[in-house]
Scaffold this active site. Structure first.
Site, PDB file in Angstrom:
ATOM      1  N   HIS A 192       0.824  -1.215   0.000  1.00  0.00           N
ATOM      2  CA  HIS A 192       0.000   0.000   0.000  1.00  0.00           C
ATOM      3  C   HIS A 192       0.855   1.259   0.000  1.00  0.00           C
ATOM      4  O   HIS A 192       2.089   1.202   0.082  1.00  0.00           O
ATOM      5  CB  HIS A 192      -0.939  -0.003   1.210  1.00  0.00           C
ATOM      6  CG  HIS A 192      -0.209   0.043   2.531  1.00  0.00           C
ATOM      7  ND1 HIS A 192       0.289   1.212   3.070  1.00  0.00           N
ATOM      8  CD2 HIS A 192       0.104  -0.946   3.425  1.00  0.00           C
ATOM      9  CE1 HIS A 192       0.868   0.959   4.228  1.00  0.00           C
ATOM     10  NE2 HIS A 192       0.785  -0.348   4.469  1.00  0.00           N
TER      11      HIS A 192
ATOM     12  N   SER B  72       1.467   4.243  -4.972  1.00  0.00           N
ATOM     13  CA  SER B  72       2.033   5.487  -4.450  1.00  0.00           C
ATOM     14  C   SER B  72       3.400   5.248  -3.798  1.00  0.00           C
ATOM     15  O   SER B  72       4.308   4.729  -4.433  1.00  0.00           O
ATOM     16  CB  SER B  72       1.036   6.113  -3.468  1.00  0.00           C
ATOM     17  OG  SER B  72       1.379   7.437  -3.167  1.00  0.00           O
TER      18      SER B  72
ATOM     19  N   ASP C 147      -5.031  12.711 -11.247  1.00  0.00           N
ATOM     20  CA  ASP C 147      -4.253  12.569 -10.012  1.00  0.00           C
ATOM     21  C   ASP C 147      -3.714  13.928  -9.577  1.00  0.00           C
ATOM     22  O   ASP C 147      -2.948  14.560 -10.305  1.00  0.00           O
ATOM     23  CB  ASP C 147      -3.096  11.592 -10.236  1.00  0.00           C
ATOM     24  CG  ASP C 147      -2.465  11.115  -8.939  1.00  0.00           C
ATOM     25  OD1 ASP C 147      -2.489  11.868  -7.958  1.00  0.00           O
ATOM     26  OD2 ASP C 147      -1.950   9.986  -8.916  1.00  0.00           O
TER      27      ASP C 147
ATOM     28  N   HIS D 104      -5.882   9.684  -7.694  1.00  0.00           N
ATOM     29  CA  HIS D 104      -4.812   8.924  -7.041  1.00  0.00           C
ATOM     30  C   HIS D 104      -5.300   7.579  -6.491  1.00  0.00           C
ATOM     31  O   HIS D 104      -4.566   6.588  -6.533  1.00  0.00           O
ATOM     32  CB  HIS D 104      -4.218   9.764  -5.909  1.00  0.00           C
ATOM     33  CG  HIS D 104      -2.903   9.261  -5.406  1.00  0.00           C
ATOM     34  ND1 HIS D 104      -1.767   9.220  -6.181  1.00  0.00           N
ATOM     35  CD2 HIS D 104      -2.539   8.755  -4.186  1.00  0.00           C
ATOM     36  CE1 HIS D 104      -0.756   8.731  -5.478  1.00  0.00           C
ATOM     37  NE2 HIS D 104      -1.201   8.432  -4.272  1.00  0.00           N
TER      38      HIS D 104
END
Length: 417
Positions: free
Chosen positions: A154, A225, A367, A395
């Protein structure tokens, strides 16, 4: 550019300068305040980076180094005479107060939450990460090992929920073992006070918690990310057994000076609000700690208020994830992974491409957190990287709002390897 647009830009620049000038002063004052309170309430208080000098490196491994942005954030008020006077007065007062104070060392700082949920990781003596496993191998063939292992990583202030609540349910094939982790310092994973949360720290804990115990002899990596930089470091270290790397909205700033990366990701500006919040939390160590003290330490109160307002027993997992870190873990991950890790991303990409690893990049064209030119820069530097731009996605929504479509794309990538 038209005159009204130029005028608006000038006004925004002027207001931004005034606001951040005030925030510079506030952070410098809070530095003294926190230093005073820490010395009283903690047996071994951890110093801040305001007056610390960057240490001389004893290693050539860039993954192990602390980012220069921890030490190089300019603040014109730090050397002011009145703060020196305040520190001298603070030192005398804290010495007197400490004599009558009995300290008890804690795994958390006084400004971090100490509830049962937030301290649950301390019961895990081996210090391994929290891992959620979905093994979709058919029961009748359960004696066999799944043919494909996939590690999901993540992003900043996230957890394994980002994958388990969006993608896992849509991957139904019988030959995948899906492993979603909570990164070090986030979710239900350990949040040690003595860690600097460098790329090496994150990679080492993933190896210890996933690759070794599950005996992975080959795997795919999917990351979002900030997790993309960790994924690249992990995959480059295991380039002989990794099959593919899927990067979703990676903060890629090729061969940049670390301070330049901080300016690009968190430029000091008031608008849009998300950019302002990112700048405040990235540039100001003590203001950021105040925010974490108010929101993260008292997350139970905020969750109760939200439940009261929405009339539900449970709140969304995204809201819970925002508070499931300490200021120490978030601050160091931001600087040592996002800023410090950017300068070694090219090296990791080169290693993977030379090893023939398939790299796929996806980013939404809306984004507002990671600039859209990041994907273009990676494609220009490394033509072998496959790039997909998702129309209308930001995003997060390219995954959380398109779980089934995203899962189908992942399966097509894995099948092509």
């Amino acid at each position: 550019m038209s005159f009204p647009r130029k005028f608006g830009t000038a006004i925004h620049a002027a207001l931004s300068f005034i606001v951040f000038f005030f925030l510079d002063l506030l952070d410098a004052i809070l530095c003294v305040v926190y230093e005073f309170v820490d010395e009283i309430l903690e047996e071994n208080s951890t110093g801040c980076y305001c007056t610390a000098a960057a240490p001389q490196s004893q290693t050539t491994d860039e993954n192990e180094l602390s980012s220069e942005t921890l030490f190089g954030r300019r603040n014109i008020f730090r050397g002011m005479w009145f703060l020196g006077f305040a520190r001298e007065f603070k030192s005398k007062l804290s010495r007197k107060l400490r004599k009558s104070k009995i300290h008890q060392e804690s795994v958390n700082r006084w400004s971090d939450c100490g509830c049962k949920s937030c301290k649950s990781w301390t019961k895990n003596e081996d210090g391994n990460l929290h891992v959620v496993v979905k093994d979709s191998t058919s029961r009748e063939y359960s004696v066999q090992e799944p043919s494909e292992n996939v590690i999901f990583i993540h992003g900043f202030m996230g957890s394994s929920h980002f994958w388990t609540e969006t993608v896992f349910e849509h991957i139904q094939k019988d030959d995948y073992r899906l492993l979603a982790i909570d990164l070090l310092g986030f979710g239900e994973s350990p949040k040690p006070r003595d860690s600097l949360y460098t790329l090496k720290d994150h990679v080492d804990t993933i190896e210890r918690s996933v690759i070794k115990p599950y005996q992975l002899d080959s795997f795919h990596v999917v990351a979002h990310s900030m997790g993309c930089l960790i994924a690249l470091a992990l995959a480059a270290k295991h380039s002989n057994i990794v099959k593919s790397v899927t990067l979703v909205a990676p903060p890629y700033f090729p061969s940049s000076v670390e301070g330049s990366v901080l300016n690009r990701i968190a430029r000091k500006r008031l608008w849009p609000p998300l950019a302002f919040g990112t700048a405040v939390m990235s540039w100001y160590e003590h203001i950021g700690r105040c925010v974490c003290f108010i929101i993260c330490k008292h997350h139970k109160i905020w969750e109760w208020l939200i439940k009261l307002c929405i009339g539900k027993r449970e709140i969304h997992w995204k809201i819970k994830d925002i508070t499931r870190h300490t200021h120490h873990s978030a601050w160091h991950s931001m600087h040592n992974v996002i800023c410090g890790g950017s300068k070694v991303a090219d090296e990791h990409l080169e290693t993977l491409i030379k090893s023939g690893v398939k790299i796929h990049l996806m980013q939404g064209d809306c984004d507002q957190i990671v600039p859209s030119h990041c994907s273009g820069n990676m494609k220009r530097t490394f033509p072998a990287v496959e790039v997909d731009i998702i129309t209308g996605a930001d995003h997060d929504s390219m995954i959380s709002g398109r779980g089934e479509e995203f899962a189908e794309k992942l399966e097509s990538i894995w099948c092509s390897c």
